[in-house]
Design a protein around this motif. Sequence first.
Motif, PDB file in Angstrom:
ATOM      1  N   ALA A  20       0.812  -1.210   0.000  1.00  0.00           N
ATOM      2  CA  ALA A  20       0.000   0.000   0.000  1.00  0.00           C
ATOM      3  C   ALA A  20       0.851   1.268   0.000  1.00  0.00           C
ATOM      4  O   ALA A  20       0.352   2.345  -0.322  1.00  0.00           O
ATOM      5  CB  ALA A  20      -0.935   0.007   1.204  1.00  0.00           C
ATOM      6  N   ASP A  21       2.119   1.145   0.355  1.00  0.00           N
ATOM      7  CA  ASP A  21       2.999   2.308   0.465  1.00  0.00           C
ATOM      8  C   ASP A  21       3.994   2.293  -0.686  1.00  0.00           C
ATOM      9  O   ASP A  21       4.853   1.414  -0.761  1.00  0.00           O
ATOM     10  CB  ASP A  21       3.741   2.265   1.802  1.00  0.00           C
ATOM     11  N   PRO A  22       3.917   3.260  -1.613  1.00  0.00           N
ATOM     12  CA  PRO A  22       4.827   3.252  -2.767  1.00  0.00           C
ATOM     13  C   PRO A  22       6.293   3.404  -2.391  1.00  0.00           C
ATOM     14  O   PRO A  22       7.175   3.137  -3.209  1.00  0.00           O
ATOM     15  CB  PRO A  22       4.337   4.444  -3.610  1.00  0.00           C
ATOM     16  N   ARG A  23       6.569   3.823  -1.160  1.00  0.00           N
ATOM     17  CA  ARG A  23       7.967   3.893  -0.725  1.00  0.00           C
ATOM     18  C   ARG A  23       8.562   2.500  -0.530  1.00  0.00           C
ATOM     19  O   ARG A  23       9.777   2.337  -0.516  1.00  0.00           O
ATOM     20  CB  ARG A  23       8.078   4.693   0.583  1.00  0.00           C
ATOM     21  N   ASN A  24       7.692   1.494  -0.371  1.00  0.00           N
ATOM     22  CA  ASN A  24       8.169   0.130  -0.132  1.00  0.00           C
ATOM     23  C   ASN A  24       8.380  -0.659  -1.413  1.00  0.00           C
ATOM     24  O   ASN A  24       9.327  -1.437  -1.521  1.00  0.00           O
ATOM     25  CB  ASN A  24       7.166  -0.627   0.752  1.00  0.00           C
ATOM     26  N   THR A  25       7.480  -0.483  -2.351  1.00  0.00           N
ATOM     27  CA  THR A  25       7.622  -1.215  -3.617  1.00  0.00           C
ATOM     28  C   THR A  25       6.707  -0.601  -4.652  1.00  0.00           C
ATOM     29  O   THR A  25       5.753   0.107  -4.317  1.00  0.00           O
ATOM     30  CB  THR A  25       7.321  -2.716  -3.432  1.00  0.00           C
ATOM     31  N   ASN A  26       6.987  -0.853  -5.907  1.00  0.00           N
ATOM     32  CA  ASN A  26       6.195  -0.307  -7.000  1.00  0.00           C
ATOM     33  C   ASN A  26       5.046  -1.248  -7.347  1.00  0.00           C
ATOM     34  O   ASN A  26       4.978  -2.395  -6.886  1.00  0.00           O
ATOM     35  CB  ASN A  26       7.074  -0.079  -8.230  1.00  0.00           C
ATOM     36  N   TYR A  27       4.130  -0.758  -8.173  1.00  0.00           N
ATOM     37  CA  TYR A  27       2.972  -1.561  -8.554  1.00  0.00           C
ATOM     38  C   TYR A  27       3.422  -2.862  -9.204  1.00  0.00           C
ATOM     39  O   TYR A  27       4.249  -2.870 -10.110  1.00  0.00           O
ATOM     40  CB  TYR A  27       2.075  -0.786  -9.529  1.00  0.00           C
ATOM     41  N   ALA A  28       2.883  -3.976  -8.725  1.00  0.00           N
ATOM     42  CA  ALA A  28       3.163  -5.321  -9.246  1.00  0.00           C
ATOM     43  C   ALA A  28       4.614  -5.741  -9.044  1.00  0.00           C
ATOM     44  O   ALA A  28       5.037  -6.763  -9.583  1.00  0.00           O
ATOM     45  CB  ALA A  28       2.774  -5.439 -10.721  1.00  0.00           C
ATOM     46  N   GLY A  29       5.360  -4.972  -8.254  1.00  0.00           N
ATOM     47  CA  GLY A  29       6.761  -5.301  -8.044  1.00  0.00           C
ATOM     48  C   GLY A  29       6.976  -6.043  -6.748  1.00  0.00           C
ATOM     49  O   GLY A  29       6.255  -5.864  -5.764  1.00  0.00           O
ATOM     50  N   GLY A  30       8.004  -6.882  -6.727  1.00  0.00           N
ATOM     51  CA  GLY A  30       8.357  -7.614  -5.517  1.00  0.00           C
ATOM     52  C   GLY A  30       7.421  -8.777  -5.250  1.00  0.00           C
ATOM     53  O   GLY A  30       6.445  -9.013  -5.972  1.00  0.00           O
ATOM     54  N   ASN A  31       7.751  -9.524  -4.212  1.00  0.00           N
ATOM     55  CA  ASN A  31       6.920 -10.656  -3.805  1.00  0.00           C
ATOM     56  C   ASN A  31       7.196 -10.985  -2.354  1.00  0.00           C
ATOM     57  O   ASN A  31       8.221 -10.627  -1.791  1.00  0.00           O
ATOM     58  CB  ASN A  31       7.139 -11.881  -4.705  1.00  0.00           C
ATOM     59  N   LEU A 125      11.448  -6.772  -2.123  1.00  0.00           N
ATOM     60  CA  LEU A 125      10.799  -5.510  -2.451  1.00  0.00           C
ATOM     61  C   LEU A 125      11.710  -4.629  -3.306  1.00  0.00           C
ATOM     62  O   LEU A 125      12.920  -4.860  -3.382  1.00  0.00           O
ATOM     63  CB  LEU A 125      10.436  -4.759  -1.157  1.00  0.00           C
ATOM     64  N   HIS A 126      11.087  -3.627  -3.919  1.00  0.00           N
ATOM     65  CA  HIS A 126      11.808  -2.685  -4.779  1.00  0.00           C
ATOM     66  C   HIS A 126      11.627  -1.255  -4.275  1.00  0.00           C
ATOM     67  O   HIS A 126      11.074  -0.407  -4.980  1.00  0.00           O
ATOM     68  CB  HIS A 126      11.299  -2.785  -6.215  1.00  0.00           C
ATOM     69  N   PRO A 127      12.080  -0.941  -3.079  1.00  0.00           N
ATOM     70  CA  PRO A 127      11.944   0.426  -2.566  1.00  0.00           C
ATOM     71  C   PRO A 127      12.945   1.364  -3.221  1.00  0.00           C
ATOM     72  O   PRO A 127      14.082   0.982  -3.516  1.00  0.00           O
ATOM     73  CB  PRO A 127      12.244   0.268  -1.075  1.00  0.00           C
ATOM     74  N   ASP A 128      12.542   2.607  -3.426  1.00  0.00           N
ATOM     75  CA  ASP A 128      13.441   3.575  -4.047  1.00  0.00           C
ATOM     76  C   ASP A 128      14.730   3.723  -3.246  1.00  0.00           C
ATOM     77  O   ASP A 128      15.824   3.779  -3.819  1.00  0.00           O
ATOM     78  CB  ASP A 128      12.753   4.940  -4.170  1.00  0.00           C
ATOM     79  N   SER A 129      14.613   3.798  -1.920  1.00  0.00           N
ATOM     80  CA  SER A 129      15.814   3.997  -1.100  1.00  0.00           C
ATOM     81  C   SER A 129      16.746   2.797  -1.188  1.00  0.00           C
ATOM     82  O   SER A 129      17.973   2.957  -1.269  1.00  0.00           O
ATOM     83  CB  SER A 129      15.426   4.255   0.358  1.00  0.00           C
ATOM     84  N   GLY A 130      16.188   1.589  -1.190  1.00  0.00           N
ATOM     85  CA  GLY A 130      17.016   0.394  -1.292  1.00  0.00           C
ATOM     86  C   GLY A 130      17.693   0.273  -2.643  1.00  0.00           C
ATOM     87  O   GLY A 130      18.878  -0.091  -2.737  1.00  0.00           O
ATOM     88  N   VAL A 374       9.204   7.569 -12.368  1.00  0.00           N
ATOM     89  CA  VAL A 374       9.368   8.412 -11.184  1.00  0.00           C
ATOM     90  C   VAL A 374      10.171   7.655 -10.127  1.00  0.00           C
ATOM     91  O   VAL A 374      11.048   8.234  -9.464  1.00  0.00           O
ATOM     92  CB  VAL A 374       8.000   8.863 -10.638  1.00  0.00           C
ATOM     93  N   ASN A 375       9.888   6.359  -9.943  1.00  0.00           N
ATOM     94  CA  ASN A 375      10.712   5.540  -9.053  1.00  0.00           C
ATOM     95  C   ASN A 375      12.179   5.606  -9.469  1.00  0.00           C
ATOM     96  O   ASN A 375      13.082   5.752  -8.635  1.00  0.00           O
ATOM     97  CB  ASN A 375      10.265   4.082  -9.074  1.00  0.00           C
ATOM     98  N   ALA A 376      12.429   5.493 -10.778  1.00  0.00           N
ATOM     99  CA  ALA A 376      13.808   5.534 -11.286  1.00  0.00           C
ATOM    100  C   ALA A 376      14.458   6.882 -10.999  1.00  0.00           C
ATOM    101  O   ALA A 376      15.653   6.947 -10.659  1.00  0.00           O
ATOM    102  CB  ALA A 376      13.819   5.230 -12.779  1.00  0.00           C
ATOM    103  N   ILE A 377      13.693   7.968 -11.124  1.00  0.00           N
ATOM    104  CA  ILE A 377      14.228   9.295 -10.798  1.00  0.00           C
ATOM    105  C   ILE A 377      14.633   9.350  -9.330  1.00  0.00           C
ATOM    106  O   ILE A 377      15.718   9.844  -8.971  1.00  0.00           O
ATOM    107  CB  ILE A 377      13.199  10.389 -11.123  1.00  0.00           C
TER     108      ILE A 377
END
Length: 680
Positions: A20-31, A125-130, A374-377
């Motif tokens: 639910a939090d885009p800071r943690n992962t992107n749509y359909a990303g991670g498992n 997960l695919h967080p921007d910070s990670g 935007v995640n990539a930015i």
Amino acid sequence: MPEPHPTVAQLIARSNALGADPRNTNYAGGNTSAKGTDTDPVTGEQVELLWVKGSGGDLGTLRPEGLAVLRLDRLRAMTETYPGVEREDEMVAAFDYALHGRGGAAPSIDTAMHGLVDAAHVDHLHPDSGIAIATAADGEELTRKIFGGRVVWVPWRRPGFQLGLDIAEVRKADPQAVGTILGGHGITAWGDTSEEAEANSRWIIETAARYIEEHGAAEPFGAVRPGYAPLPEAERRARAAALAPHLRRIASADRRTVGHFTDSEAVLDFVSREKMPALAELGTSCPDHFLRTKIRPLVVDLPATASTEEVIAALPALHRAYREDYRAYYERYATEDSPAIRGADPAVVLVPGVGMFSYGPDKQTARVAGEFYVNAINVMRGAEALSSYRPIGEEEKFRIEYWALEEAKLKRRPAAKPLAGRVAFVTGAASGIGRAVAARLAAEGACVAVADLDPAKARAAAEEIGGPDTAIGAAADVSDETAVRAALDQAVLAFGGIDIVVNNAGLSLSKPLLETTEQDWDLQHDVMAKGSFLVSKNAARILADQGLGGDIVYIASKNSVFAGPNNIAYSAAKADQAHQVRLLAAELGEHGIRVNGVNPDGVVRGSGIFAGGWGAQRAKTYGIEEKDLGAFYAQRTILKREVLPEHVANAVYALCAGDFSHTTGLHVPVDAGVAAAFLR
């Protein structure tokens, strides 16, 4: 439905909370995954199972049916038969032989990462910070510095069975570790309980974000280039609307796309900065990013101070260069086993001063592509703030983009609907015929702008038809050219362009000649004759700029050819519309734009016109009760059938769906057979 297994309930709750939090992962990303026991229905014995998010699902909306369920004994046994990294793709097919029970989702490539790690609960997960740490030039050193040994660096490896073995070894060799930074990719975390795994995931993400905030450079993208600052909002969005048809032409050279526009602060800042061109050229890194954005965007590297005409003039050459570059990339790395090139057009276009346009076969895909960029930015900003951005190399990107497993995933997608990739603009669409047309076109795959004089009703109709990835509501007084342009611009910015225009807005006053006032005449001609002209004129400019052809459909009337009583203003306006069809068909054909009409008989049920007084007036003319008007109209037809809004919508769909590709200037009667209205 039966209650889910307790372990499954915990997994779903954790997945939804993280997703639910885009800071943690992107749509359909991670498992995410969980291990537990359940009863084998064949033996009655307890069996160890792995529940893991299946291929293609989204954590934020994950449900139990989106999980793959595998027997752990069979999954672990694969380590004994694993043929090595050169043949690891074979293991994905082998996962099917470890499935427990029927149903559920297909196992993803990341299944080994979850099944082989000796922890009850695992998150990837695919967080921007990670990913910022994972793509920094000195990411390994930063990982040690930031996490103090609790998180272990794993060098880049393509997702697969070997990566699962690598992470399992980290867990085995370093019991104090709670997760990993996966070079160029993302993070993995684990725990003995679902709560512990979630807490560890959040700790890694938040610790990385805090370190970037506290230690990062103030302006990681460099200074704002002279002339590249964002345009004022009104000017920016006007330019975006003017550019959108030309950019959609570029993005649709190989196959038609739908567009999405973003002018968020993060995007506008990035495209204004000194480092933007070089960073954009490096491309994205996380596989989930570049699979949706292509390896790099098309950059329209002109200052915001350039005129709209100058930007448009530069686009063909930029597009040719982009296509040549992408084909060269494909040819550098393709082998005889590689899938065919999937198209050389950009999925993301960056325009300094204006924002970002992203494209896909449908609105959701286009929107998500923009969100991923935007995640990539954000990733680039974090990496540049601490170090320098170093994504994985082109060859590795190609291996994933043209991976046989990715190709198989694409082939599993359901067939596209007939109007997929097309955008419709329907006037008078909050009720009656217009609403039925909008709903039918959306049901067949089109994105729809529901345009109506009443904006609240337009928005409500759009929400019922499907929400913002399918339909939007737009205020449109079709008698006012400024309002028409604003509504069309709104549709263009929402969906990238226009393909189908349906002139349906109308009203009627039933009066004999001697009682028809000049105001009655002007009102009906302003809405139907003038209104259709204004919509067609301004929409035709968009259609021509796109270069994709298109359809304009007029909802005229049998009254355009049938002389009924007490109906001079309405019927004359409809006759004007009917001849506009012929005139525009002759004029717009050179652009591949087809113009046709539909001539309904009186449509009573659900009609805003009839409910607004027209029904009572017509009933009085014919000497019947208003409630009997539909039946009266039906009985005077050859087929003795009442015409409903859905019947008109069917005709519009038929004209636009492709079977009438060589038909223009036609009027289709939808009147159940009125001999006096036969076309001659």
